[in-house]
Structures are given as structure tokens and as C-alpha cells.
Design a protein around this motif. Structure first.
Motif, PDB file in Angstrom:
ATOM      1  N   ASP A 104       0.810  -1.216   0.000  1.00  0.00           N
ATOM      2  CA  ASP A 104       0.000   0.000   0.000  1.00  0.00           C
ATOM      3  C   ASP A 104       0.841   1.263   0.000  1.00  0.00           C
ATOM      4  N   SER A 105       2.185   1.121  -0.023  1.00  0.00           N
ATOM      5  CA  SER A 105       3.078   2.276  -0.110  1.00  0.00           C
ATOM      6  C   SER A 105       3.778   2.358  -1.457  1.00  0.00           C
ATOM      7  N   ARG A 125       3.680  11.545   4.363  1.00  0.00           N
ATOM      8  CA  ARG A 125       2.301  11.244   4.756  1.00  0.00           C
ATOM      9  C   ARG A 125       1.309  11.934   3.840  1.00  0.00           C
ATOM     10  N   SER A 126       1.565  13.192   3.502  1.00  0.00           N
ATOM     11  CA  SER A 126       0.638  13.928   2.638  1.00  0.00           C
ATOM     12  C   SER A 126       0.641  13.364   1.218  1.00  0.00           C
ATOM     13  N   TRP A 139       1.382  10.316   0.382  1.00  0.00           N
ATOM     14  CA  TRP A 139       0.725   9.003   0.440  1.00  0.00           C
ATOM     15  C   TRP A 139      -0.791   9.149   0.385  1.00  0.00           C
ATOM     16  N   GLU A 140      -1.332  10.097   1.143  1.00  0.00           N
ATOM     17  CA  GLU A 140      -2.780  10.318   1.138  1.00  0.00           C
ATOM     18  C   GLU A 140      -3.248  10.800  -0.236  1.00  0.00           C
ATOM     19  N   LEU A 141      -2.437  11.671  -0.877  1.00  0.00           N
ATOM     20  CA  LEU A 141      -2.805  12.157  -2.206  1.00  0.00           C
ATOM     21  C   LEU A 141      -2.854  11.005  -3.209  1.00  0.00           C
ATOM     22  N   VAL A 172      -3.185   7.809  -2.661  1.00  0.00           N
ATOM     23  CA  VAL A 172      -4.279   6.886  -2.344  1.00  0.00           C
ATOM     24  C   VAL A 172      -5.586   7.407  -2.934  1.00  0.00           C
ATOM     25  N   ASN A 173      -5.839   8.703  -2.802  1.00  0.00           N
ATOM     26  CA  ASN A 173      -7.065   9.289  -3.360  1.00  0.00           C
ATOM     27  C   ASN A 173      -7.060   9.259  -4.876  1.00  0.00           C
TER      28      ASN A 173
END
Length: 251
Positions: free
Chosen positions: A74-75, A160-161, A163-165, A167-168
């Protein structure tokens, strides 16, 4: 007159003496003393086997930790971004950028791999953004050279930011903007001490020519086309827009 005479004495030779064993007698074999078992050698062999096994296991762990980083699935991201190139190709329409991104949240760094682009004008590269040391490294695969500079947190999202971007984006709930931002860098000198760059950049740039970069403070004047042959461009995606890093030699 007295006559003295001697009786002859006969000696039996020992070799002439032998005895015949009787039927009721049993021959008893002569037993040789047993040699003691080399217990010390056995302990030494066991110790060597245990030491060798431990050495092999330690080598495997070190190799996997320092040379083959294990990243959760997932990374890892494969990105395809479409954007408009208004700087060098305003009439070509939308351009496509493809890259692989690995985000290491525990170690606080990002690794980006940009393959050979479908269009011309940009070099394939491997990039590391080390937020712990505040450094960025570009390995230009076409030139087989490394370039290191200070991390630009204005253009590069933290792990972290980002990764969230991604993922979306992967879920289709967010589409990044399609414009391009350019940053101009100039080579200032050779890097001699590679260990000061940290383990991640050191691994990327090991045994390669490595140079320091300085960001041009005045970005208003674009690089002229006659100077393009002295510069190399790397396009990558690490924010809500595409970044073109232009690396130039001193003019």
C-alpha cells in the motif's frame, strides 16, 4: 685316586617349548585399548556450524535491510499523469508523465522512479527526497550522474501527505491539477564525502559522479533555447502538479 665326573646339562630352548591347547581350553583374543572419542573436535565442528549459520542469516538480514528495502504494497504506487506543457510544447496538447513512487513513512523519505518518457526533452531518473536530512538527490540515468540539493518543501509533499494524495488518486476520488512548475538548478561542485548524505542517498549515488546543486533565486528569466544543450530536464510528479527540474552546468 678319586675320579670326578660331570653330568651333561642340556638347556631347552624357549623356542622349542610349546603347549598344545586342550579341547576344553578357549583362546582368549588380546584386546587393544580403545582410543578416546575426540569430543573436543565435535564441539568445535558444532560451534563452526552454528557460527556459519548465524553469519549467513545476518548477511541476508543486512542485505534485505540496506539493499532491498521491504515496502508494504500500500506504499507503492504507479502513476500516470496527464498535464499541459505551456512552456516548451504549448501546441502539442496534453502530455503524459509516468512514474513509480515508493513512500517510506517510518524512515520519512520518498523514492521516485521516472522511466524513459514517451516524448523527448526529459531524462529518465531516480529521485530521493529525504525529509529527515532535508536533502534531495537526482540520479540522471542518461548521464549516469547524481545531483544533490536542499529539499524544496514548497514543491515536494511530505511522505504522509503524498501518500494520502496518491491513495485518493488511485481510488479515483481526486485528480491532480495538470499544469507544470519549473525549477532551475545550477551545478556548484563535486561531492567527495558521500556518507554525509545519509544512507538512502548514499545507496542511490554510490560509485557515481555526484555533484551539488544550487537553486537559481531569480526564476523570472527562462533558459534560452541556445543554452538547452547545456541543461538536462527531469520531469516528475510529487505534488498536485508536475515539476520540471532543469539542471544546468555553469555558463
Amino acid at each position: 685316586m678319586v675320579k670326578i665326573s660331570f653330568q651333561p646339562v642340556t638347556k631347552e630352548r624357549e623356542e622349542d617349548k610349546f603347549s598344545v591347547p586342550q579341547p576344553h581350553e578357549q583362546l582368549v583374543p588380546v584386546l587393544q585399548p580403545k582410543k578416546p572419542f575426540p569430543s573436543g573436535l565435535c564441539c568445535l565442528a558444532t560451534g563452526l556450524a552454528v557460527f556459519t549459520s548465524g553469519l549467513v542469516l545476518a548477511s541476508i538480514l543486512i542485505y534485505r535491510h540496506y539493499f532491498v528495502p521491504q515496502v508494504p504494497e500500500d506504499s507503492l504506487f504507479h502513476c500516470r499523469i496527464f498535464y499541459d506543457d505551456s512552456v516548451f510544447a504549448p501546441l502539442r496538447g496534453r502530455q503524459e508523465l509516468e512514474e513509480n513512487v515508493g513512500i517510506f513513512l517510518d524512515d520519512n523519505y520518498e523514492q521516485i522512479s521516472v522511466p524513459v518518457p514517451h516524448f523527448g526533452g526529459s531524462d529518465p531518473a531516480d529521485i530521493i527526497h529525504d525529509f529527515q536530512r532535508g536533502l534531495t538527490a537526482y540520479y540522471d540515468i542518461a548521464l549516469d550522474k547524481c545531483y544533490v540539493t536542499e529539499l524544496n518543501t514548497t514543491l515536494v509533499m511530505p511522505p504522509r501527505s503524498l501518500w494520502e494524495l496518491l491513495v485518493n488518486v488511485k481510488r479515483g476520488t481526486y485528480l491532480p491539477q495538470t499544469y507544470i512548475v519549473q525549477e532551475e538548478m545550477v551545478v556548484t561542485g563535486r561531492v567527495r564525502n558521500m556518507r554525509q548524505l545519509g544512507p538512502f542517498i548514499h545507496r542511490l549515488c554510490y560509485a557515481k559522479e555526484t555533484y551539488r546543486l544550487m537553486r537559481r533565486r531569480n526564476q523570472r528569466h527562462r533558459i534560452e533555447r541556445r543554452q538547452a544543450k547545456k541543461c538536462h530536464r527531469i520531469r516528475h510528479f510529487e505534488n498536485t502538479f508536475v515539476v520540471e527540474t532543469v539542471i544546468c552546468e555553469r555558463f
